[in-house]
Design a protein around this motif. Sequence first.
Motif, PDB file in Angstrom:
ATOM      1  N   GLU A 130     -41.827  60.372 -15.892  1.00  0.00           N
ATOM      2  CA  GLU A 130     -42.846  59.531 -15.008  1.00  0.00           C
ATOM      3  C   GLU A 130     -42.449  59.680 -13.692  1.00  0.00           C
ATOM      4  OE1 GLU A 130     -45.655  58.355 -16.444  1.00  0.00           O
ATOM      5  OE2 GLU A 130     -45.001  58.318 -18.419  1.00  0.00           O
TER       6      GLU A 130
ATOM      7  N   LEU B 214     -42.805  54.135 -27.548  1.00  0.00           N
ATOM      8  CA  LEU B 214     -43.087  55.258 -26.794  1.00  0.00           C
ATOM      9  C   LEU B 214     -43.429  56.302 -27.905  1.00  0.00           C
ATOM     10  CD1 LEU B 214     -42.842  57.275 -24.144  1.00  0.00           C
ATOM     11  CD2 LEU B 214     -40.554  56.986 -24.772  1.00  0.00           C
TER      12      LEU B 214
ATOM     13  N   ALA C  59     -39.496  73.280 -25.537  1.00  0.00           N
ATOM     14  CA  ALA C  59     -38.118  73.352 -26.314  1.00  0.00           C
ATOM     15  C   ALA C  59     -38.103  71.923 -27.446  1.00  0.00           C
ATOM     16  CB  ALA C  59     -36.987  73.161 -25.461  1.00  0.00           C
ATOM     17  N   GLY C  60     -39.216  71.547 -27.167  1.00  0.00           N
ATOM     18  CA  GLY C  60     -39.465  70.133 -28.252  1.00  0.00           C
ATOM     19  C   GLY C  60     -38.449  68.927 -27.757  1.00  0.00           C
ATOM     20  N   VAL C  61     -37.938  69.122 -26.704  1.00  0.00           N
ATOM     21  CA  VAL C  61     -36.978  67.934 -25.961  1.00  0.00           C
ATOM     22  C   VAL C  61     -37.561  66.958 -25.188  1.00  0.00           C
ATOM     23  CG1 VAL C  61     -34.870  69.218 -26.536  1.00  0.00           C
ATOM     24  CG2 VAL C  61     -36.010  69.274 -24.316  1.00  0.00           C
ATOM     25  N   LEU C  62     -38.772  67.206 -24.800  1.00  0.00           N
ATOM     26  CA  LEU C  62     -39.538  66.331 -23.675  1.00  0.00           C
ATOM     27  C   LEU C  62     -40.155  64.945 -24.479  1.00  0.00           C
ATOM     28  CD1 LEU C  62     -40.289  65.543 -21.033  1.00  0.00           C
ATOM     29  CD2 LEU C  62     -42.342  66.683 -21.533  1.00  0.00           C
ATOM     30  N   VAL C  63     -39.560  63.713 -24.093  1.00  0.00           N
ATOM     31  CA  VAL C  63     -40.101  62.655 -24.804  1.00  0.00           C
ATOM     32  C   VAL C  63     -40.941  61.836 -23.777  1.00  0.00           C
ATOM     33  CG1 VAL C  63     -39.774  60.172 -25.857  1.00  0.00           C
ATOM     34  CG2 VAL C  63     -38.297  62.258 -26.352  1.00  0.00           C
ATOM     35  N   ALA C  64     -40.685  61.681 -22.580  1.00  0.00           N
ATOM     36  CA  ALA C  64     -41.449  61.266 -21.558  1.00  0.00           C
ATOM     37  C   ALA C  64     -40.987  61.476 -20.138  1.00  0.00           C
ATOM     38  CB  ALA C  64     -41.507  59.777 -21.678  1.00  0.00           C
TER      39      ALA C  64
ATOM     40  N   ARG D 215     -42.635  69.451 -32.262  1.00  0.00           N
ATOM     41  CA  ARG D 215     -42.939  69.521 -30.924  1.00  0.00           C
ATOM     42  C   ARG D 215     -43.233  70.746 -30.323  1.00  0.00           C
ATOM     43  NH1 ARG D 215     -39.036  64.458 -29.508  1.00  0.00           N
ATOM     44  NH2 ARG D 215     -40.271  62.773 -30.305  1.00  0.00           N
ATOM     45  N   ILE D 216     -42.213  71.545 -30.850  1.00  0.00           N
ATOM     46  CA  ILE D 216     -42.243  73.076 -30.237  1.00  0.00           C
ATOM     47  C   ILE D 216     -43.668  73.654 -30.743  1.00  0.00           C
ATOM     48  CG2 ILE D 216     -41.256  75.399 -30.430  1.00  0.00           C
ATOM     49  CD1 ILE D 216     -38.479  74.001 -30.508  1.00  0.00           C
TER      50      ILE D 216
ATOM     51  N   LEU E 165     -38.700  66.866 -36.070  1.00  0.00           N
ATOM     52  CA  LEU E 165     -39.570  66.418 -35.045  1.00  0.00           C
ATOM     53  C   LEU E 165     -39.434  67.539 -33.709  1.00  0.00           C
ATOM     54  CD1 LEU E 165     -41.490  64.302 -34.357  1.00  0.00           C
ATOM     55  CD2 LEU E 165     -39.490  62.738 -33.430  1.00  0.00           C
ATOM     56  N   ARG E 166     -38.300  68.031 -33.476  1.00  0.00           N
ATOM     57  CA  ARG E 166     -38.191  68.958 -32.524  1.00  0.00           C
ATOM     58  C   ARG E 166     -39.067  70.296 -32.551  1.00  0.00           C
ATOM     59  NH1 ARG E 166     -33.019  70.471 -29.233  1.00  0.00           N
ATOM     60  NH2 ARG E 166     -33.163  72.357 -28.611  1.00  0.00           N
ATOM     61  N   LEU E 167     -38.778  70.791 -33.969  1.00  0.00           N
ATOM     62  CA  LEU E 167     -39.678  71.853 -34.446  1.00  0.00           C
ATOM     63  C   LEU E 167     -41.075  71.519 -34.422  1.00  0.00           C
ATOM     64  CD1 LEU E 167     -37.480  73.021 -37.393  1.00  0.00           C
ATOM     65  CD2 LEU E 167     -37.613  74.320 -35.165  1.00  0.00           C
TER      66      LEU E 167
ATOM     67  N   ARG F 280     -30.912  60.234 -27.256  1.00  0.00           N
ATOM     68  CA  ARG F 280     -31.814  60.137 -26.244  1.00  0.00           C
ATOM     69  C   ARG F 280     -31.112  59.996 -24.933  1.00  0.00           C
ATOM     70  NH1 ARG F 280     -37.178  56.681 -27.469  1.00  0.00           N
ATOM     71  NH2 ARG F 280     -37.623  58.124 -29.124  1.00  0.00           N
TER      72      ARG F 280
ATOM     73  N   LEU G 135     -37.260  61.172 -19.909  1.00  0.00           N
ATOM     74  CA  LEU G 135     -36.516  61.084 -21.080  1.00  0.00           C
ATOM     75  C   LEU G 135     -36.469  62.171 -22.158  1.00  0.00           C
ATOM     76  CD1 LEU G 135     -37.678  57.745 -22.780  1.00  0.00           C
ATOM     77  CD2 LEU G 135     -35.380  58.303 -22.264  1.00  0.00           C
TER      78      LEU G 135
ATOM     79  N   ARG H 153     -46.925  58.559 -28.542  1.00  0.00           N
ATOM     80  CA  ARG H 153     -46.861  59.772 -28.464  1.00  0.00           C
ATOM     81  C   ARG H 153     -47.484  60.305 -29.859  1.00  0.00           C
ATOM     82  NH1 ARG H 153     -43.330  63.163 -25.723  1.00  0.00           N
ATOM     83  NH2 ARG H 153     -43.690  64.695 -27.508  1.00  0.00           N
TER      84      ARG H 153
ATOM     85  N   GLU I  47     -34.655  64.049 -25.724  1.00  0.00           N
ATOM     86  CA  GLU I  47     -34.015  63.985 -27.047  1.00  0.00           C
ATOM     87  C   GLU I  47     -33.444  65.317 -27.284  1.00  0.00           C
ATOM     88  OE1 GLU I  47     -36.487  61.553 -29.567  1.00  0.00           O
ATOM     89  OE2 GLU I  47     -34.345  61.006 -29.954  1.00  0.00           O
TER      90      GLU I  47
ATOM     91  N   GLU J  50     -46.531  72.898 -28.932  1.00  0.00           N
ATOM     92  CA  GLU J  50     -47.039  73.610 -27.656  1.00  0.00           C
ATOM     93  C   GLU J  50     -47.337  74.922 -27.815  1.00  0.00           C
ATOM     94  OE1 GLU J  50     -46.791  72.207 -24.481  1.00  0.00           O
ATOM     95  OE2 GLU J  50     -46.477  70.349 -25.835  1.00  0.00           O
TER      96      GLU J  50
ATOM     97  N   ALA K 205     -40.886  70.718 -22.819  1.00  0.00           N
ATOM     98  CA  ALA K 205     -41.848  70.553 -23.741  1.00  0.00           C
ATOM     99  C   ALA K 205     -41.925  71.562 -24.860  1.00  0.00           C
ATOM    100  CB  ALA K 205     -43.343  70.055 -23.247  1.00  0.00           C
TER     101      ALA K 205
END
Lengths: 418, 145
Positions: free
Chosen positions: B44, A273, B37-42, A223-224, A219-221, B2, B83, A277, B85, A227, B35
């Motif tokens: 606010e 959440l 780095a793929g770690v952003l979830v939310a 999401r990267i 999931l992380r990869l 998380r 948040l 997403r 992850e 971007e 974002a």
Amino acid sequence: MNKSAAHRTIDGIWRIESPRIIAGLARRVRDVGLAEDLAQDALIIALERWPESGIPDNPGAWLMTTAKRRAIDHLRRSKVRDQKYAELGWEIERQYEPDWDEAIDDPVGDDLLRLMFTTCHPVLSAEARVALTLRLLGGLTTKEIASAFLVPEPTVAQRIVRAKRTLAAAHVPFEMPPRAELPARLSSVLEVIYLMFNEGYAASSGGSWIRPMLCGEALRLGRILAEIAPAEPEVHGLVALMEIQSSRFKARIDKKGEPILLMDQNRALWDHLLIRRGLSAIERAERLGRAFGPYLIQASIAACHARARTASETDWVRISALYDALSQIAPSPVVELNRAVALSMAFGPEVGLEVIDAIGQEPSLKNYHLLPSVRGDLLMKLGRTQEAGIEFKHAAALTCNEKEREFLLRRAADCAID
Amino acid sequence: MRFMMIVKATQDSEAGVMPSQELFDAMARYNEELARAGVLVAAEGLHPSSSAIRISYPEPGGKPAVLDGPFTEAKELIAGFTLIEVKSREEAIQWAMRMPDPHGLGEGEIELRQVFEAPELTQDPEALAKEIEMRASVTRKPGRE
């Protein structure tokens, strides 16, 4: 700070910084294997020094500078060696001399993208791609990768060494694939990420249903990738699919560790959440206005389930239509099987059974436990319990997952009672 | 795992004073980095407590009391959250350390809290390593060690 606390901190920093450092170095030295070795050298120096000296203010820059120095040393040494070879009259390729003054910054993520294309290069086997990607882009140790795949550590170490060697031998350049190759290369990257996710999501062997670490990494990869390659609808499709599937983690297993089928899950336990997403990733893909690829279709199917507040609200007609579309662009017996399920839900079990019986002789499905499992389910709905029981037993004999086997045998036993 | 990075409220945030352009840009850059780095979830931000309501239960089993904001004690209030992850607590700390000072003026405070997860999701590498060990010892043939 004591030594082990310092090492844990450095581990956290490494996780954040290593992909960027390796990607930046790889662009300079044009060899991902060498780039990783140099980055590892810098890590070792940090592990030695930081527990004494404290963590520098900008640890990422420190690691990068140190790795860069190692790279310069390395290139100088090989230059001297090359000169000696030249004196001996040997033909050598001119050594590439990187421009170190140019900032190593990678503001748009191009280096990371190049790195992903390289670690997912088609010259590598699927498992080598996964291992190398986890190592270079996830910053995972060989030990962690071995744990995730339940294989011995030396196996993974060897896989990675061999992968690096293969890339070097094939002279795989560290650059963006040419336009003509881009779709195929991108789908190789997506395949690696989804493979990783699936390995974690539905552990095909062993007693555990979900191997969370692999899902998290995938999931992380993804999401990267979303971007740094935002113009690719399939990237968002894959991310959406993974977000929505991940949203069901808490609802998928009961307290005893038994699986709960999608239709029986407590939807309050779904992670809303992640669903949100996932849905917005689908919207992102749709806004690009291109044809739906297989990931986006699968994500749209997952979204149909995610949108239904109760199982009975599920829009099976739409799901059937999406499976029709999927079977057009990515036909496979497994897709047919799912299409059969959707059709049976939308239009009745006999419609689904027809599709199943049409693929029943498919040799590739001979050992696929879900075929008899689904067939059994449909037969049961039609009141043909005796036949259903036989199918469940057959399915139980085929599955490699212990928990699933118990589950199927229980269903078979239920049929016998009726 | 998380984590929630909670940004505490300050007199400014409670007064509805918008952050400076500089801080705004720094936060945007930071969120972008999360974002990427793929770690952003939310992430606010919250309105000041002047528009909040508080529901409390002064009597166990009794009726709730509803109180309109604003509430005093800015430090006990929150102004926003992010948040993330991540793989480890240490990674979460590193990210939290990189968040720009949320308000400056000596009042900035970020609190890092771990989010509960299903037991399956906290299956840690150590437990997995034990599983592998166990498997290895089961498959190892006797007399070959």
